[in-house]
Each structure stands twice: as C-alpha cells, then as structure tokens.
Design a protein around this motif. Structure first.
Motif, PDB file in Angstrom:
ATOM      1  N   SER A   1      29.571  37.202  43.137  1.00 16.01           N
ATOM      2  CA  SER A   1      30.747  37.863  43.578  1.00 16.01           C
ATOM      3  C   SER A   1      30.442  39.053  44.621  1.00 16.01           C
ATOM      4  CB  SER A   1      31.846  38.455  42.638  1.00 16.01           C
ATOM      5  OG  SER A   1      32.575  39.402  43.206  1.00 16.01           O
TER       6      SER A   1
ATOM      7  N   ASN B   1      35.943  38.240  48.259  1.00 16.04           N
ATOM      8  CA  ASN B   1      36.485  37.485  47.228  1.00 16.04           C
ATOM      9  C   ASN B   1      36.978  38.376  45.935  1.00 16.04           C
ATOM     10  OD1 ASN B   1      34.089  37.729  45.007  1.00 16.04           O
ATOM     11  ND2 ASN B   1      33.045  37.691  46.789  1.00 16.04           N
ATOM     12  N   ASN B   2      37.693  37.773  45.292  1.00 11.64           N
ATOM     13  CA  ASN B   2      38.197  38.428  44.013  1.00 11.64           C
ATOM     14  C   ASN B   2      37.656  38.088  42.928  1.00 11.64           C
ATOM     15  OD1 ASN B   2      40.070  39.765  45.587  1.00 11.64           O
ATOM     16  ND2 ASN B   2      41.877  38.312  45.171  1.00 11.64           N
TER      17      ASN B   2
ATOM     18  N   LYS C   1      37.517  37.842  38.720  1.00 11.96           N
ATOM     19  CA  LYS C   1      38.645  37.793  37.728  1.00 11.96           C
ATOM     20  C   LYS C   1      37.854  37.598  36.310  1.00 11.96           C
ATOM     21  CE  LYS C   1      42.794  37.947  39.841  1.00 11.96           C
ATOM     22  NZ  LYS C   1      43.230  39.411  39.958  1.00 11.96           N
TER      23      LYS C   1
ATOM     24  N   LYS D   1      43.343  33.559  48.745  1.00 13.38           N
ATOM     25  CA  LYS D   1      42.176  34.259  48.727  1.00 13.38           C
ATOM     26  C   LYS D   1      41.005  33.384  48.066  1.00 13.38           C
ATOM     27  CE  LYS D   1      43.533  38.415  50.173  1.00 13.38           C
ATOM     28  NZ  LYS D   1      44.326  39.358  49.375  1.00 13.38           N
TER      29      LYS D   1
ATOM     30  N   THR E   1      38.920  33.185  45.011  1.00 13.18           N
ATOM     31  CA  THR E   1      38.662  33.982  43.564  1.00 13.18           C
ATOM     32  C   THR E   1      37.388  33.393  42.876  1.00 13.18           C
ATOM     33  OG1 THR E   1      41.191  34.063  43.400  1.00 13.18           O
ATOM     34  CG2 THR E   1      39.981  34.279  41.392  1.00 13.18           C
TER      35      THR E   1
END
Ligand code: ADP
Ligand code: ASP
Ligand code: MG
Length: 418
Positions: free
Chosen positions: A129, A139-140, A142, A176, A178
């Motif tokens: 990431s 990017n997100n 999680k 987005k 992820t």
C-alpha cells in the motif's frame, strides 16, 4: 468493480512489488480491490515462530522472528528511502507480535496460530500500500479482520456471509483502489481467524461476491490454469477456458493453483475469473466462466502427495454397515482428517486422507480399539480428469498402484513410490 489477487510468489521481493505497480498502471487501478497475501513463503516462516513459541524454544523463537524481520527489512530497503514512515510501521507491527507472544498464556495451537500468522498479510499489505502511494497509485488500506467476519474455528474459519456482505458493502468505496489482506478474518470476539492455507484466493472470491464485481483476476507465476502442476509434470498445456464446475472439480481433487472454496461464490453471481501470469501480463491466461467445460480438451493431472491410506474392517469380520461407517466418519471429522478417496467392500472400508493437521496418530490411537485398522503413510493420490488410456499408463508407471477407482470423467490412483 474488479478484484485482483496477488499471492506470495508475486511479491517475494522488491522487484515483485514494483511489478505489481506496473501491472496496475497498465491495467488500470481505479474501481479495484486488491487482495494480497503474505510475501514469498512468509506464512511458513511465521509457522516456525508459532511452533517455537508453543515448544518454549527461546533460541528457535528468536531465530525465526529475526528471519521474518530481516526478510521484510530487505524488501522495504529495496523500495523506500531510509526515512520513510514504512520503517516505523513495520517495527510497530513486529513489536505488537513480539508483545503478544510474550503475554500469551494460551497453549491452544490453532488460536495462537491465527493470532501470529496474520502478521504475514498485515506486513505485506502495508508495504504494498505504501509503495503504491509512493509510486502515485493512491489507495486505501483496510484491515480485513473488520470486514470478513467468521466463526471462531481457528485455522479453518467459516465466513458469516450476512455480516461480511453488509460490512463490505458499507466500508468499501468502490470508486477507489482498496487493499486488503487475504486469508485472514475476524471473529465476533475480536480475535483473528484464518480461512485455511492458501486461502487468499478465497478472500478474492468473497469480496467479488459481496461487491458484485465485474470480474476477478488471480495473478500467478504460471500462464494460467494448466492441465497439470508444472512442478510435478514435465509437459503441461495451458487451458484457455474452463467452466466453474470443472475448476471446482480440479481444485477439489487438489489442483493447488486455486483454493477450492474460491469458485462457488463467484459462480453464484456468474462473475468471470481470470488466472493470469504476473510475469507475462500481456498473455490472456485462463478464463473461468460458465459454458465450455474445458478448452482444449486434454487429460488434466492432479497429485496430492503424502497421503495416508487407511483400511478398516470390523474386529468380528461382520459386514461393514452404516453404523460402522458413521463411527469412522465421526472420528475422521474429530481429528480433521480430510477424506480424498473412499472405497468400500462388504468387509472392509478404505479411505485416503490428508494429514495436514498431524492428527493421524491420535485418530489411530482411538479407532484401533473399535476396528481392525491398517495404514500406509506417504502415498501419493493421482487424479486424472478426462483421462485417456495413455494418460493412465503414465501414472501407473510412476510406482506401484495400490488402489484405483475409475468413473466416467475421473480416474484416481494411489501410488506407492519405489
Ligand atoms: P500464490 O502466489 O498465489 O500463492 P501458488 O503458489 O499458491 O500461488 O499457486 C501457483 C502454483 O500452483 C504454480 O506455481 C504451480 O506450481 C501450481 N499449480 C498446481 N496445479 C496447477 C495447475 N493445474 N495449473 C497451474 N499451476 C498449478
Ligand atoms: N499466506 C497464506 C498462505 O501461504 C495465504 C495464501 O497465500 O493464500 O497459506
Ligand atoms: Mg499460494
């Protein structure tokens, strides 16, 4: 939205991580959910930490922790400047793991396993990431343990689909990119769980289902699904197309290219799955969808190594009836011995099982009081789908065939190597 899954082989070093960025750049990274597993063979390395901890072997524990730290440090040194915040993030994660090991009093292997092995996926995803962010692909990240909710069966957790779907739909922004961890989940008590070894493919299937994805791509070190594992067979052929059912059958019999649980959720929503090569990303790979069973039609070979063939008969030579078989299955289930082949006759019952959880000896110690039992360890189970006479001869030449079973599409042969 599309779902991509990158496994350990694709990110085994810094070059691999850079390659992932190039694939995303070429294929487009928006509207994408990325499932990533542990880097290289790190899950095995974390298993060594768990074993050392359970055995109270301090030297091995230090050695195995150092190995995982050095491995990740080398990768981040190849990707980031020395002052990048990733160094601190990785140190914090390792600190958390070491603290957990020091404080843990539970001797329950499966529980400890899941609490530790998950660091492989947590580390790989924060590294990828941060690298993608550096590279210009926003990017997100999680924590999948808050999204994929499971029961508390450690090392073999089952997904709570209702809760999982609701959380994924709520917390994933489909516009987005992820990034989530494969293989791991969370139970309702906040503990980490895992979905079974090689379970990251399944995670991709879970997200695809819950997000109604347009397609899923699993990026591998092979051109796609081949008619045999290239590590075991010299000549292999790429399958251009293969149906969901055929893929489930192949995975079920042990084709380790895709985790067996991956297909069902995406088949239910008719989401196409592509298996493509991360080394040769201009090749189309294999498309798994409904329709054509297999193209080209060729025999497909699958091998499951290191099996135990167990033969069971009653102590008084009476016939094997439903009650006996039910007792046998109760014990197989109790000791997590996965059955890969069954054959029964009037007076005996044979099963070929995996001994992944190393519970066979305990199983034997219990069943030997009820039945007459013999067993052969270390045999290989070959399955040939769409077999021909020649393909079966090829298998018979590998050693002595000690049991075989043939039906319309599938031949299974147990081989004891010389
Ligand atoms: P990942 O990096 O996603 O964990 P795996 O190593 O689990 O990837 O899966 C890819 C490997 O699966 C290949 O390198 C190949 O050796 C093996 N494999 C087994 N059966 C097949 C098959 N039928 N087609 C292609 N690859 C196969
Ligand atoms: N890292 C996990 C494993 O090696 C999950 C996966 O790779 O799919 O089993
Ligand atoms: Mg794998």
């Amino acid at each position: 939205m599309k779902v991509y899954k990158f496994g350990g082989a694709s990110i085994k070093d810094a070059l691999g991580v850079k390659n992932v960025a190039h694939i995303l750049q070429q294929e487009g990274a928006s509207n994408c959910l990325l499932v990533i597993s542990a880097m290289g063979k790190m899950t095995n390395a974390f298993e060594n930490i768990i074993n050392a901890s359970i055995n109270n072997d301090q030297d091995k524990l230090t050695e195995s922790i150092d190995l995982t730290i050095n491995f990740h440090t080398k990768i981040i040194s190849g990707l980031f400047q020395d002052d990048h915040k990733i160094h601190q993030k990785v140190t914090i994660l390792f600190g958390e793991m070491i603290h957990f090991l020091a404080e843990n009093t539970s001797k329950e292997y499966d529980y400890l396993y899941d609490q530790i092995v998950c660091y492989g996926e947590l580390l790989s995803t924060i590294i990828v990431s941060d690298y993608l962010n550096e590279f210009g692909i926003d990017n997100n990240w999680k924590d999948v343990r808050e999204l994929v909710i499971t029961d508390a069966v450690f090392r073999d957790a089952s997904v709570n689909w209702k809760e999982t779907e609701q959380r994924i739909k709520t917390y994933i922004d489909s516009s987005k990119l992820t990034i989530v961890q494969g293989f791991i989940g969370g139970d309702s008590n906040g503990n980490t769980t895992t979905l079974g070894r090689e379970g990251s493919d399944y995670t991709a299937g879970i997200f695809a289902y819950c997000l109604d994805a347009t397609n899923v791509t699993i990026w591998k070190d092979v051109l796609g699904v081949l008619n045999a594992d290239p590590r075991e067979f010299k000549e292999t052929q790429l399958l251009n197309k293969i149906s969901y059912e055929e893929t489930i059958e192949m995975a079920f019999y042990g084709a380790s290219v895709i985790h067996p649980k991956t297909i069902k959720p995406i088949q239910n929503k008719q989401i196409p799955l592509y298996v493509r090569s991360f080394n040769d990303f201009n090749s189309p790979g294999t498309k798994v969808s409904s329709g054509i069973i297999i193209e080209p039609i060729v025999p497909c070979f699958i091998v499951k190594k290191n099996q135990v063939l167990i033969s069971i008969s009653t102590r008084d030579f009476s016939f094997m009836v439903e009650e006996n078989i039910s007792d046998i299955f109760r014990l197989l289930h109790k000791y997590q011995l996965r059955v890969n082949l069954i054959q029964n006759s009037a007076i005996s019952f044979s099963v070929c099982v995996d001994n992944n959880f190393n519970h066979f000896d305990q199983f034997y110690d219990e069943i030997k009081f009820i039945f007459k039992v013999s067993f052969i360890k270390g045999v290989d189970l070959y399955t040939v789908r769409h077999f021909t006479k020649n393909s079966l001869n090829e298998i018979h030449n590998l050693g002595s065939s000690i049991l075989s079973q043939i039906n319309k599409n599938t031949a299974q042969i147990i081989i004891q190597k010389k």
